[in-house]
Design a protein around this motif. Sequence first.
Motif: not given
Length: 123
Positions: A7-25
Motif C-alpha cells: 500500500p505504501i508503494e501504491l500510494t507513493k506511485s500514484v502521488a508521484d505520477f500525479l505530481r510529475n506527469d499530470i501537474t504540468p498539464l
Amino acid sequence: MQDEPTPIELTKSVADFLRNDITPLISGHQAFKLRVAINILDLVTRQLTQEEGGDAAEVERLRALLGTDGSVSELNRVLAERIAKGELDLATPGLAEHLWQTTMDKLAVDQPNYASYKRELGR
C-alpha cells in the motif's frame, strides 16, 4: 497480505505520477484540486509508513505514565480523564515529555515541512 506492491508503494506511485506527469498539464482551480489530492496521498503514505512505530512508542509512554495497559485510543481516553479530574498535570513526571513527543510524532505525519516542526527537530 504480503504481495507486492505494498500500500505504501501504491500510494507513493500514484502521488508521484500525479505530481510529475499530470501537474504540468493542468492549471487554475483544477491544478489546486490536484495539489490537494497529491497532499492527501502523501499524508496517507506517511501515515502508513510511520503509524505502527509511532503508535507503539506512544503506547509504551502511556503505559509507563498511567500504570495500565490498553490500546492507544483506550490509553489516551484514560489520560484525558485523569487530566480532566486533576489527577495528572504538567507537574506529573513524564507527562510534558509524552505530550511533546506525541505532538512531534503527529507533526511528522501531518505537517513535516512546517517550519516550527523542522526547527524543533534541529534542537
